[in-house]
Design a protein around this motif. Structure first.
Motif, mmCIF file in Angstrom:
data_model
loop_
_atom_site.group_PDB
_atom_site.id
_atom_site.type_symbol
_atom_site.label_atom_id
_atom_site.label_comp_id
_atom_site.label_asym_id
_atom_site.label_seq_id
_atom_site.Cartn_x
_atom_site.Cartn_y
_atom_site.Cartn_z
ATOM 1 N N UNK A 203 -43.360 36.058 -0.163
ATOM 2 C CA UNK A 203 -42.102 35.474 -0.641
ATOM 3 C C UNK A 203 -42.250 34.866 -2.030
ATOM 4 N N UNK A 204 -41.223 35.061 -2.837
ATOM 5 C CA UNK A 204 -41.110 34.395 -4.140
ATOM 6 C C UNK A 204 -40.154 33.208 -4.054
ATOM 7 N N UNK A 205 -39.201 33.325 -3.142
ATOM 8 C CA UNK A 205 -38.212 32.250 -2.971
ATOM 9 C C UNK A 205 -38.066 31.952 -1.471
ATOM 10 N N UNK A 206 -39.116 31.394 -0.861
ATOM 11 C CA UNK A 206 -39.056 31.122 0.577
ATOM 12 C C UNK A 206 -38.189 29.913 0.901
ATOM 13 N N UNK A 207 -37.480 29.988 2.014
ATOM 14 C CA UNK A 207 -36.709 28.860 2.542
ATOM 15 C C UNK A 207 -36.916 28.825 4.048
ATOM 16 N N UNK A 208 -36.992 27.633 4.596
ATOM 17 C CA UNK A 208 -37.084 27.454 6.051
ATOM 18 C C UNK A 208 -35.780 26.831 6.541
ATOM 19 N N UNK A 209 -35.272 27.341 7.661
ATOM 20 C CA UNK A 209 -34.122 26.741 8.345
ATOM 21 C C UNK A 209 -34.587 26.317 9.729
ATOM 22 N N UNK A 210 -34.585 25.014 9.983
ATOM 23 C CA UNK A 210 -35.098 24.465 11.238
ATOM 24 C C UNK A 210 -33.944 24.055 12.140
ATOM 25 N N UNK A 211 -34.045 24.418 13.415
ATOM 26 C CA UNK A 211 -33.007 24.079 14.385
ATOM 27 C C UNK A 211 -33.516 23.166 15.480
ATOM 28 N N UNK A 212 -32.713 23.025 16.515
ATOM 29 C CA UNK A 212 -33.051 22.135 17.616
ATOM 30 C C UNK A 212 -34.299 22.536 18.367
ATOM 31 N N UNK A 213 -34.694 23.804 18.253
ATOM 32 C CA UNK A 213 -35.918 24.234 18.920
ATOM 33 C C UNK A 213 -37.157 23.528 18.402
ATOM 34 N N UNK A 214 -37.124 23.129 17.139
ATOM 35 C CA UNK A 214 -38.252 22.373 16.578
ATOM 36 C C UNK A 214 -38.317 20.991 17.225
ATOM 37 N N UNK A 215 -37.157 20.358 17.369
ATOM 38 C CA UNK A 215 -37.103 19.033 18.006
ATOM 39 C C UNK A 215 -37.569 19.136 19.462
ATOM 40 N N UNK A 216 -37.041 20.131 20.189
ATOM 41 C CA UNK A 216 -37.368 20.281 21.611
ATOM 42 C C UNK A 216 -38.858 20.509 21.821
ATOM 43 N N UNK A 217 -39.497 21.201 20.871
ATOM 44 C CA UNK A 217 -40.922 21.492 20.996
ATOM 45 C C UNK A 217 -41.805 20.361 20.479
ATOM 46 N N UNK A 218 -41.193 19.333 19.895
ATOM 47 C CA UNK A 218 -41.988 18.259 19.296
ATOM 48 C C UNK A 218 -42.841 18.750 18.153
ATOM 49 N N UNK A 219 -42.272 19.682 17.365
ATOM 50 C CA UNK A 219 -43.055 20.381 16.344
ATOM 51 C C UNK A 219 -42.680 19.985 14.925
ATOM 52 N N UNK A 220 -42.159 18.794 14.735
ATOM 53 C CA UNK A 220 -41.794 18.356 13.397
ATOM 54 C C UNK A 220 -42.985 18.292 12.454
ATOM 55 N N UNK A 221 -44.114 17.825 12.939
ATOM 56 C CA UNK A 221 -45.316 17.726 12.107
ATOM 57 C C UNK A 221 -45.748 19.107 11.625
ATOM 58 N N UNK A 222 -45.754 20.073 12.546
ATOM 59 C CA UNK A 222 -46.163 21.428 12.187
ATOM 60 C C UNK A 222 -45.175 22.065 11.218
ATOM 61 N N UNK A 223 -43.897 21.820 11.417
ATOM 62 C CA UNK A 223 -42.902 22.368 10.501
ATOM 63 C C UNK A 223 -43.140 21.853 9.086
ATOM 64 N N UNK A 224 -43.357 20.561 8.966
ATOM 65 C CA UNK A 224 -43.580 19.958 7.650
ATOM 66 C C UNK A 224 -44.852 20.497 7.008
ATOM 67 N N UNK A 225 -45.901 20.654 7.816
ATOM 68 C CA UNK A 225 -47.152 21.192 7.280
ATOM 69 C C UNK A 225 -46.960 22.603 6.745
#
Length: 557
Positions: A203-225
């Motif tokens: 990717x040259x212009x990557x973007x992430x879109x995070x939804x409720x599945x991140x919250x449900x999985x307790x994966x906020x730390x991993x998303x940020x990393x």
């Protein structure tokens, strides 16, 4: 094997499953169960309306990470939880509802308070089941708790005919829960992860879109990393708000109909869009023609049916968001990532797109910012549904995942305050505040008595514009200003009404007054309602008109 009544077996199994709270209202079909609950350590939280009890259980489930449990009687008790069940299901919230039922000998006879609640809830629950053999109670309870809180979380309904609870049987509490065809994928296929990594590192212009599945999985730390590794600007859906801290440099904020400028401008320009635990709701995407039209989309979701349902992806990763993100991080660490400064546009857009001066007077953005200033970073905030919900999504910063709760899928007015009570029951050591409009507050304000009498101290900020504000906004913008059926300028005095329920209540007219009362309320150990009159003509912006794309943003009337 242990011989006892179905009612005692039901309670014993709930205790074994770690249930500590049941929210509900009793009735004839529940008399044996409620009698046996007197000998249990499970706390029974008696409600004032079954819908409110279901919302409390929903809020409890979202905060605790385990299914919230509600229990209601047959007939109208069961039908009164339908909205609560649907709300939890559409937001993938773990909820288990137990409904009383007439005895099996009377099922199908149109007996007093008989309703086919299995048929009623079939389309709005993840699973439902009527227990017809007392010996099946432990299996049914364990299955309900398991299904509700595994895979894509959701609402489960278990129907308990009265004779099933009074009859004796031999019960096996160690019965295994085996469900044919139910095999949620938690750990993703390594080949899917490998393919996703190849796309992401190109990717040259990557973007992430995070939804409720991140919250449900307790994966906020991993998303940020992962975002930091890719230097990828990261937007969220409404349900994903808080997945990445609002003050993180890569945070774009809310994407969609009332999304922030930086999110709505950068998502369509992405060449690779990583979507994690989001289902591409129409309120997030706007017109699909304008949603990341040139992007290669990588979709991570625990629910295979959501992939390619609304938006086509170039590749998928099926599994729990936490497992998937950790798998991507492990693989990407072994790669050489080249960034090109694409992410620097975030700061530029924030500067260009923040022209608003809200002044010092009472306004919804100022209220949201004052709430943020008054609360600790780990405080839990619920919203109701309407303009205030969107103002909160835009202007209330969230620093920790799982501390911002709202009704996203069904958009249930009246959800916010009872959900806050459930959240407080789950986390009594946390500050809990509910932001409500007058319309939604009026629908479930009777639940204040539960907060007071059951000692679940919460703060309610009641933003009163004396009309149904979001509908009025659409009428002003798209119906030539003709307001119809939105006037709520009733004679009710919400501050006085709140006091009758035993809450401390006050009305503030200025921002200094509001800030002072809010600080006092947050520090108090009792329930407080702060009513704030606001301008009925205030619109929430930015806004995308219906049928338009993410960049077609309205910013003024």
């Amino acid at each position: 094997m242990t011989k006892t009544t179905g009612s005692r077996a039901y309670i014993k199994t709930l205790e074994n499953e770690g249930v500590t709270h049941i929210f509900g209202i009793t009735g004839a079909a529940l008399i044996p169960i409620c009698d046996d609950l007197l000998d249990s350590k499970i706390r029974y939280v008696s409600g004032v309306h079954e819908q409110g009890s279901a919302h409390m259980a929903d809020g409890y489930g979202r905060v605790s990470g385990k299914p919230g449990v509600c229990q209601v009687t047959s007939g109208p008790g069961a039908t009164n939880i339908v909205t609560g069940v649907a709300t939890a299901q559409l937001d993938s919230s773990p909820l288990v509802a137990f409904t009383g039922q007439v005895p099996m000998s009377m099922v199908g006879t149109d007996a007093f308070q008989e309703v086919d609640i299995i048929g009623v809830t079939a389309s709005i629950s993840k699973w439902n089941y009527q227990v017809r053999d007392p010996a099946k109670i432990p299996w049914a309870v364990k299955a309900a708790m398991h299904i509700s809180n595994t895979g894509r979380k959701g609402a489960v309904v278990i129907d308990l005919p009265k004779n099933i609870t009074t009859e004796e049987a031999d019960f096996d509490y160690d019965v295994k829960v085996e469900l044919e065809g139910y095999r949620p994928v938690i750990d993703p296929d390594s080949r899917e992860l490998d393919t996703a990594v190849k796309v992401l590192i190109s990717a040259k212009r990557p973007v992430i879109l995070a939804g409720g599945g991140v919250i449900a999985a307790g994966a906020g730390k991993e998303l940020t990393e992962l975002a930091e590794m890719l230097m990828a600007p990261t937007a969220t859906s409404l349900m994903g708000k808080g997945a990445i801290s609002s003050n993180h440099p890569l945070s774009l904020g809310l994407c969609g109909m009332h999304g922030r400028h930086e999110a709505n401008y950068m998502v369509p320009d992405a060449d690779v869009l990583l979507v994690v635990g989001s289902r591409f709701s129409d309120r997030t995407t706007g017109s699909l023609a304008g949603f990341a039209p040139n992007a290669k989309i990588v979709h991570i979701d625990i629910d295979r049916s959501e992939v390619d349902k609304n938006v086509d992806s170039i590749t998928r990763v099926i599994g729990d968001a936490g497992y998937a993100l950790r798998g991507l991080i492990k693989r990407i660490k072994a790669q050489r990532i080249t960034t090109n400064g694409w992410h620097k546009q975030i700061a530029e857009l924030k500067l260009d797109c923040e022209p608003y001066d809200y002044g010092a007077g009472v306004s919804s953005p100022n209220i949201m910012r004052a709430i943020r200033e008054a609360l600790p970073s780990d405080a839990i905030v619920t919203t109701d549904v309407g303009q205030h919900q969107m103002f909160a999504a835009l202007h209330y910063d969230v620093y920790e995942p799982g501390t911002f709760l709202t009704s996203g899928g069904l958009g249930t007015m009246g959800w916010g305050m009872p959900a806050a009570i459930g959240a407080k029951a789950a986390k009594p050591d946390k500050k809990v505040l509910s932001i409500c409009g007058d319309g939604g507050f009026h629908m479930t304000e009777n639940n204040l008595t539960v907060a007071v009498d059951e000692d679940f101290p919460i703060v309610v900020v009641l933003m009163n514009n004396r009309l149904l504000g979001m509908v009025a906004q659409w009428q002003r913008l798209f119906m030539n200003g003709r307001l119809a059926a939105v006037d709520r300028d009733y004679t009710v005095d919400y501050t006085a009404l709140s006091k009758t329920y035993g809450a401390h209540a006050v009305k503030t007219e200025t921002m200094p007054e509001f800030r002072a009362e809010l600080r006092r309320a947050v520090d108090a150990d009792y329930t407080t309602v702060i009513e704030v009159p606001i301008d009925p003509n205030e619109n929430v912006y930015p806004m995308i008109p219906p049928g338009m794309g993410l960049k077609d943003i309205l910013t003024v009337d």
